[in-house]
Design an enzyme around this catalytic site. Structure first.
Site, mmCIF file in Angstrom:
data_model
loop_
_atom_site.group_PDB
_atom_site.id
_atom_site.type_symbol
_atom_site.label_atom_id
_atom_site.label_comp_id
_atom_site.label_asym_id
_atom_site.label_seq_id
_atom_site.Cartn_x
_atom_site.Cartn_y
_atom_site.Cartn_z
ATOM 1 N N GLU A 261 -14.949 -20.585 0.761
ATOM 2 C CA GLU A 261 -16.007 -19.679 0.299
ATOM 3 C C GLU A 261 -15.805 -19.415 -1.173
ATOM 4 O O GLU A 261 -14.674 -19.218 -1.622
ATOM 5 C CB GLU A 261 -15.900 -18.296 0.968
ATOM 6 C CG GLU A 261 -16.341 -18.179 2.368
ATOM 7 C CD GLU A 261 -16.178 -16.730 2.878
ATOM 8 O OE1 GLU A 261 -16.418 -15.774 2.108
ATOM 9 O OE2 GLU A 261 -15.774 -16.578 4.036
ATOM 10 N N GLU A 316 -28.752 -12.110 3.368
ATOM 11 C CA GLU A 316 -28.718 -11.665 4.765
ATOM 12 C C GLU A 316 -28.998 -10.162 4.828
ATOM 13 O O GLU A 316 -28.177 -9.355 4.417
ATOM 14 C CB GLU A 316 -27.350 -11.999 5.376
ATOM 15 C CG GLU A 316 -27.105 -13.494 5.469
ATOM 16 C CD GLU A 316 -25.661 -13.831 5.807
ATOM 17 O OE1 GLU A 316 -25.198 -13.462 6.895
ATOM 18 O OE2 GLU A 316 -24.985 -14.461 4.967
ATOM 19 N N LYS A 319 -26.572 -7.247 6.508
ATOM 20 C CA LYS A 319 -25.190 -7.000 6.155
ATOM 21 C C LYS A 319 -25.070 -5.567 5.657
ATOM 22 O O LYS A 319 -25.836 -5.138 4.803
ATOM 23 C CB LYS A 319 -24.747 -7.966 5.059
ATOM 24 C CG LYS A 319 -24.747 -9.410 5.540
ATOM 25 C CD LYS A 319 -24.219 -10.342 4.496
ATOM 26 C CE LYS A 319 -22.720 -10.260 4.472
ATOM 27 N NZ LYS A 319 -22.156 -11.314 3.604
ATOM 28 N N GLU A 325 -24.003 -7.023 -1.191
ATOM 29 C CA GLU A 325 -23.624 -7.707 0.043
ATOM 30 C C GLU A 325 -24.774 -8.505 0.638
ATOM 31 O O GLU A 325 -24.563 -9.512 1.300
ATOM 32 C CB GLU A 325 -23.152 -6.696 1.088
ATOM 33 C CG GLU A 325 -21.941 -5.883 0.674
ATOM 34 C CD GLU A 325 -20.687 -6.707 0.630
ATOM 35 O OE1 GLU A 325 -20.701 -7.824 1.168
ATOM 36 O OE2 GLU A 325 -19.700 -6.238 0.035
#
Ligand SMILES: *[C@@H]1O[C@H](CO)[C@@H](O)[C@H](O)[C@H]1NC(C)=O
Ligand SMILES: *[C@@H]1O[C@H](CO)[C@@H](O)[C@H](O)[C@H]1NC(C)=O
Ligand SMILES: *[C@@H]1O[C@H](CO)[C@@H](O)[C@H](O)[C@H]1NC(C)=O
Ligand SMILES: *[C@@H]1O[C@H](CO)[C@@H](O)[C@H](O)[C@H]1NC(C)=O
Length: 505
Positions: A261, A316, A319, A325
């Site tokens: 990541e 997303e 989250k 985030e």
């Protein structure tokens, strides 16, 4: 294996060989799914294949819908064993059962490349998972053999909390205790089975205004390592070389490294500025993709190519935590690019660089420490709840300053003044399970998250931990430290209650 894109070079007989050496135009992504508005996996698979140079994905579970959707696409998928399964998987019968249930139905139609055993286990614990990690990796490998599954590698991803704090690569090494006890046997395993040691370097978490350009692959003075005499001009190289030197110090410089990541948020709260912007995310991920394609390696590993997975494919929306985030994605859920990261196929590029907005001026209130060592996790107050390392993870994005002291986030109900405690988005399932166990063991009411309870669905560790962490925070006095959970909790002013499930406040 990469799908070759250069038709001239494709003689059918040598296709496979060539694919190994002509890894042009390719990059991996983490396909996270904490959102309620993402397109169906089959559409995602088709989009990636036809419109982008993204040629491999990594998921944080073994989601059968995704595994099915990527069948016969030529896009390899890396799956992750849920952290909580690790103790069970040290038993070869259980490991075989896991392979039979989660891998065999989809393989080889879906090209499963790696099975990652848990996510950032050393960093987040709990201790019993750390203790069982290498054994579970070995057992999964053995179970693959026993089930006659060939061609899938076994690894696990680490945050850079595996490194001792240091200012330069040459002075770092693996954390004492984990080095000989866990990492040496793990690296021995990697060496024998020829799988890569996977790390998650995030210059993003080392950002401060003084080092902005160093973290963003932009012009800067560099950081000099006076032992190797290397002048590092970006933090990513410095972090990877720190991992390499640490491996070498243990005698494993020959084991491959891959990047599980890395990424950058394109938006953030006021207190996350000027770090989180479209310009910065485009600079970091854009340069990363170019660097990856160039195959230039790092100063200590010139010409070495590290398989790399950008975090993340999508923004997303579910989250928890700060705005950042929910804004690590390269794409919006409607598949349009958030910015030009250089991942679209030629002709499909969304926008050219000139359209990238310039970076906003730094607010005086920026809480980022001015001296953030590239590879040094910030020390933190020892958590009461969990036996975590004394160093704070490099993968932890949230600043130490509380959002409450900053200009109010736009979504906050200005009048209520209510606060809730939720997990950070990068908290692992293992950490969340530990939080859940701890909070429910402290006498809070956990009935709502039990079967039949109003908060039982979604039946995930994250959702149940959210509920329990918030209840714990509320009943313990609503102090910020009641929401610390070893750095895995964060306070929000947005009511997370939903449907019939009420979060106390
Ligand atoms: C571990 O294995 C046992 C028996 O095989 C099973 O009952 C249990 O649910 C498993 N635990 C987890 C977390 O999967
Ligand atoms: C490192 O990766 C390369 C390319 O994938 C592979 O050929 C080689 O065997 C790997 N080496 C080790 C020691 O794992
Ligand atoms: C940071 O990089 C930009 C170009 O991307 C440059 O204009 C600026 O002067 C650099 N800042 C420092 C402090 O080096
Ligand atoms: C390297 O720099 C450190 C401080 O960063 C210093 O303590 C050390 O003496 C230096 N070593 C050499 C060989 O110059």
């Amino acid at each position: 294996m990469a799908v070759p894109y250069c038709p001239i070079m494709l003689a059918a007989a040598t296709l496979i060989l060539l694919a190994a050496v002509t890894t042009v135009h390719s990059i991996g992504v983490n396909y996270g799914t904490l959102a309620d508005n993402l397109p169906p996996p089959a559409q995602v698979a088709q989009f990636l294949k036809e419109k982008t140079i993204i040629d491999r994905i990594k998921i944080f579970d073994a989601n059968p819908d995704i595994l099915r959707a990527f069948a016969n696409t030529g896009i390899p998928v890396t799956v992750t064993v849920p952290n909580g399964e690790i103790p069970n998987l040290t038993d070869v019968h259980n490991a075989r059962r896991w392979i039979v249930a989660n891998i065999k139905p989809f393989y080889p139609q879906t090209q499963i490349q790696y099975i990652l055993v848990g996510n950032e286990i050393l960093h987040w614990g709990p201790q019993n998972l750390r203790d069982d990690l290498v054994a579970a990796m070995r057992t999964i490998f053995k179970a693959l053999k026993l089930e006659n599954v060939e061609g899938i590698q076994v690894s696990t991803a680490h945050s850079l909390a595996i490194l001792e704090p240091a200012d330069t690569p040459s002075t770092t090494k693996f954390r004492a205790g984990w080095d000989v006890g866990i990492l040496a046997p793990m690296l021995e395993f990697h060496r024998i089975v020829k799988s890569p040691f996977m790390v998650n370097p995030y210059p993003y978490f080392g950002y401060n205004e003084a080092k902005a350009n160093f973290t963003l692959f932009q012009p800067n003075k560099g950081v000099f390592d006076n032992e190797t005499k290397i002048l590092y001009n970006n933090m990513f190289d410095m972090q990877l070389d720190s991992v390499y030197i640490s491996m070498k110090k243990l005698g494993f410089g020959d084991v491959n490294i891959s990047v599980g990541e890395t990424g950058w948020a394109s938006q953030g709260e006021t207190f996350e500025q000027p770090k989180c912007s479209v310009a910065n995310a485009a600079s970091y991920n854009g340069a990363l993709v170019k660097k990856y394609e160039s195959g230039s390696g790092t100063p200590l590993m010139p010409g070495r190519k590290f398989e790399t997975y950008i975090f993340a494919l999508f923004n997303e929306n579910q989250k928890p935590g700060s705005i950042a985030e929910r804004n690590f994605g390269l794409f919006y859920p409607n598949l349009s690019p958030v910015y030009d990261a250089g991942v679209m196929r030629t002709g499909a590029n969304p926008a050219t660089n000139p359209s990238i907005p310039t970076q906003p001026a730094a607010p005086a209130t920026n809480p980022t420490p001015t001296v953030a060592p590239a590879v040094k996790p910030t020390p933190t107050v020892a958590p009461a709840t969990k036996p975590t390392p004394t160093v704070e993870p490099t993968t932890k994005p949230t600043p130490t300053a509380e959002p409450a002291t900053k200009p109010t986030p736009t979504a906050a109900p200005a009048t209520s003044g209510k606060k809730w405690c939720l997990p950070k988005s990068d908290a692992s399932d293992a950490a969340l399970q530990a939080n859940l166990d701890y909070a429910c063991g402290q006498g809070i009411d956990c009935k709502p998250i039990q079967p039949g309870g109003a908060c039982f669905t979604p039946n995930t560790v994250r959702s149940h931990a959210s509920f329990a962490m918030n209840s714990y925070y509320q009943t313990q006095g609503r102090n910020d430290f009641n929401c610390d959970f070893s750095g895995t909790g964060s306070i929000t002013t947005i009511d997370p209650s939903n449907g019939g499930c009420t979060y106390v406040s």
